[in-house]
Design a protein around this motif. Structure first.
Motif, PDB file in Angstrom:
ATOM      1  N   MET A  94       0.842  -1.187   0.000  1.00  0.00           N
ATOM      2  CA  MET A  94       0.000   0.000   0.000  1.00  0.00           C
ATOM      3  C   MET A  94       0.881   1.242   0.000  1.00  0.00           C
ATOM      4  O   MET A  94       0.989   1.960   0.994  1.00  0.00           O
TER       5      MET A  94
ATOM      6  N   ARG B 273      -1.370   3.764  -4.045  1.00  0.00           N
ATOM      7  CA  ARG B 273      -2.586   3.015  -3.730  1.00  0.00           C
ATOM      8  C   ARG B 273      -3.308   3.551  -2.503  1.00  0.00           C
ATOM      9  O   ARG B 273      -4.338   3.012  -2.113  1.00  0.00           O
TER      10      ARG B 273
ATOM     11  N   PRO C  35      -5.044   6.385  -2.310  1.00  0.00           N
ATOM     12  CA  PRO C  35      -6.405   6.836  -2.653  1.00  0.00           C
ATOM     13  C   PRO C  35      -7.423   5.704  -2.664  1.00  0.00           C
ATOM     14  O   PRO C  35      -8.579   5.907  -2.254  1.00  0.00           O
ATOM     15  N   LEU C  36      -7.013   4.507  -3.108  1.00  0.00           N
ATOM     16  CA  LEU C  36      -7.929   3.372  -3.075  1.00  0.00           C
ATOM     17  C   LEU C  36      -8.293   3.010  -1.637  1.00  0.00           C
ATOM     18  O   LEU C  36      -9.467   2.721  -1.333  1.00  0.00           O
ATOM     19  N   LEU C  37      -7.300   3.045  -0.753  1.00  0.00           N
ATOM     20  CA  LEU C  37      -7.571   2.759   0.657  1.00  0.00           C
ATOM     21  C   LEU C  37      -8.500   3.798   1.256  1.00  0.00           C
ATOM     22  O   LEU C  37      -9.404   3.467   2.043  1.00  0.00           O
TER      23      LEU C  37
ATOM     24  N   ALA D 253     -10.738   5.559  -0.390  1.00  0.00           N
ATOM     25  CA  ALA D 253     -12.070   5.350  -0.954  1.00  0.00           C
ATOM     26  C   ALA D 253     -12.785   4.189  -0.271  1.00  0.00           C
ATOM     27  O   ALA D 253     -13.981   4.289   0.058  1.00  0.00           O
ATOM     28  N   VAL D 254     -12.074   3.097  -0.032  1.00  0.00           N
ATOM     29  CA  VAL D 254     -12.694   1.935   0.613  1.00  0.00           C
ATOM     30  C   VAL D 254     -13.096   2.269   2.044  1.00  0.00           C
ATOM     31  O   VAL D 254     -14.193   1.919   2.515  1.00  0.00           O
TER      32      VAL D 254
ATOM     33  N   ALA E 275     -16.821   8.190  -1.596  1.00  0.00           N
ATOM     34  CA  ALA E 275     -15.602   7.429  -1.872  1.00  0.00           C
ATOM     35  C   ALA E 275     -14.815   8.043  -3.024  1.00  0.00           C
ATOM     36  O   ALA E 275     -13.582   8.161  -2.960  1.00  0.00           O
TER      37      ALA E 275
ATOM     38  N   ALA F 277     -11.054   9.682  -2.684  1.00  0.00           N
ATOM     39  CA  ALA F 277      -9.922   9.232  -3.493  1.00  0.00           C
ATOM     40  C   ALA F 277      -9.257  10.391  -4.203  1.00  0.00           C
ATOM     41  O   ALA F 277      -8.022  10.504  -4.244  1.00  0.00           O
TER      42      ALA F 277
ATOM     43  N   ARG G 280      -5.526  11.850  -3.459  1.00  0.00           N
ATOM     44  CA  ARG G 280      -4.582  11.877  -4.574  1.00  0.00           C
ATOM     45  C   ARG G 280      -3.962  13.257  -4.747  1.00  0.00           C
ATOM     46  O   ARG G 280      -2.760  13.389  -5.033  1.00  0.00           O
TER      47      ARG G 280
END
Length: 390
Positions: free
Chosen positions: A88, A92, A94-96, A98-99, A159, A163, A167
């Motif tokens: 991570m 990655r 931003p993905l975390l 968002a989740v 979400a 993200a 970012r």
């Protein structure tokens, strides 16, 4: 699962912020379900149903903005060596974010569905009657696909905003590292924000004029969710969106105004800090400015001759969501501003700058923001209320 494990390591303040995001998303979900129930129970009133749905977009925008602001200060999305070890890295994060935001908002929307279903069926076994039945649209079964679609809007929107915010958080620091002596560039959202705000005022004025030109009573005041037509509500929504877009540019403008003429060290320090951190705090302050303008416009409307009807419970709920999200987002942005300036503040202290000067610089920044945003909120409120009280 990884996001849930990170939540266990949060401090109480971070958990409270997550809980507030979940609560705001749940309140927005409740409002969306209420709008759907009204549309199902009154198929002969499409205009009123559309007005209720548009009213829900204002607290939705406030909730999304607060979720993005909270994600920027979330401990789970800060670069750490442990996260790099499990794959991570910064790309990655931003993905975390968002989740993590989607999980919080989904939990809030699930609770909202349970609460709404329980109220429609009756907590004591008897279905609601009278005003409560009209409010909840009881007696009609809700389409499951529509319920799932509406309840998916707050988590997905929050979400995506989280993200993007995560970012973009590293971009100002990257630019500063590449060019430490280059003045911060002006945000590009100010012209777009001014244009969207102008369009919103024009749409509201046109809709109010058309409603006033028709035979019948004057334009009703917003005592309930369907008190105004879709055009007026859509205009207010565009005004809010325009102020949020223009927020970073307005903060950057405050920094430029502090450096006008022959500024001293205090004005230079305050203005530079505002220009550097405008992308971080601008959107939250723009939302706060929009809330202040809405409060002033509402006071002007209800202070007009004849007043207005009492606000309904859904209006109170939506207003509370907007106010709480705006204030919490501004506080979160202030915390992010302080964290981002921590290294610079420590450097100034090491070279002998007294704490009194640093406090004076902070007070000067607040005064500059109030000097620009307070008159702007008053002007927008007057222009927004003018078509409805003349």
């Amino acid at each position: 699962m990884f996001a849930l494990r990170l939540v266990r390591t949060f401090r109480p303040t971070a958990l409270a912020q997550r809980s507030l995001v979940a609560g705001a998303a749940g309140a927005v979900g409740f409002l969306l379900l209420s709008a759907l129930s009204y549309a199902v129970a009154h198929p002969d009133r499409p205009g009123a149903a559309l007005s209720r749905l548009l009213w829900c977009a204002v607290p939705l925008l406030a909730c999304v903005q607060f979720a993005a602001s909270a994600a920027r200060t979330d401990p789970c999305v800060r670069p750490r060596e442990g996260l790099d070890a499990v794959g991570m890295g910064p790309a990655r994060l931003p993905l975390l974010a968002a989740v993590s935001t989607a999980l919080s908002c989904t939990a809030g929307c699930a609770l909202a569905l349970l609460a709404f279903t329980g109220l429609r069926e009756g907590l004591g076994g008897a279905p609601p009657a009278g005003a409560a039945a009209e409010l909840l649209g009881s007696g009609r079964e809700l389409p499951r696909a529509a319920v799932a679609t509406l309840l998916a809007v707050p988590p997905l929107a929050a979400a995506a905003a989280s993200a993007v915010a995560t970012r973009l958080r590293a971009l100002p620091s990257a630019r500063t590292a590449a060019q430490p002596r280059t003045p911060p560039p002006a945000p590009v959202g100010l012209p777009w924000g001014v244009a969207v705000t102008a369009v919103g005022l024009a749409v509201e004025t046109y809709a109010a004029d058309r409603a006033a030109s028709r035979p019948g009573p004057d334009v009703p005041l917003p005592g309930s969710l369907d008190g105004l037509g879709p055009g007026v509500v859509g205009g207010w929504l565009l005004i809010t969106l325009g102020l949020v877009l223009a927020g970073p540019g307005l903060v950057h403008l405050c920094g430029l105004l502090l450096a006008v003429g022959r500024p001293g060290a205090l004005r230079l320090l305050s203005g530079r800090a505002l220009r550097e951190e405008a992308p971080r705090v601008g959107h939250s302050l723009g939302m706060l400015c929009a809330v202040a303008a809405g409060a002033l416009a509402t006071a002007r409307l209800y202070g007009a001759p004849g007043g207005g009807p009492a606000a309904g419970p859904l209006t109170v709920l939506g207003t509370a969501v907007v106010v709480v999200c705006a204030v919490a987002g501004a506080l979160s942005a202030a915390a992010e501003f302080r964290a981002a300036r921590a290294s610079a503040t420590d450097g100034l202290r090491r070279v002998g700058v007294p704490r009194r000067a640093l406090r004076a610089a902070a007070a000067l920044r607040v005064a500059a923001l109030l000097a620009v945003l307070a008159p702007l909120a008053w002007l927008i409120a007057e222009l927004a209320a003018l078509p409805l009280v003349r």
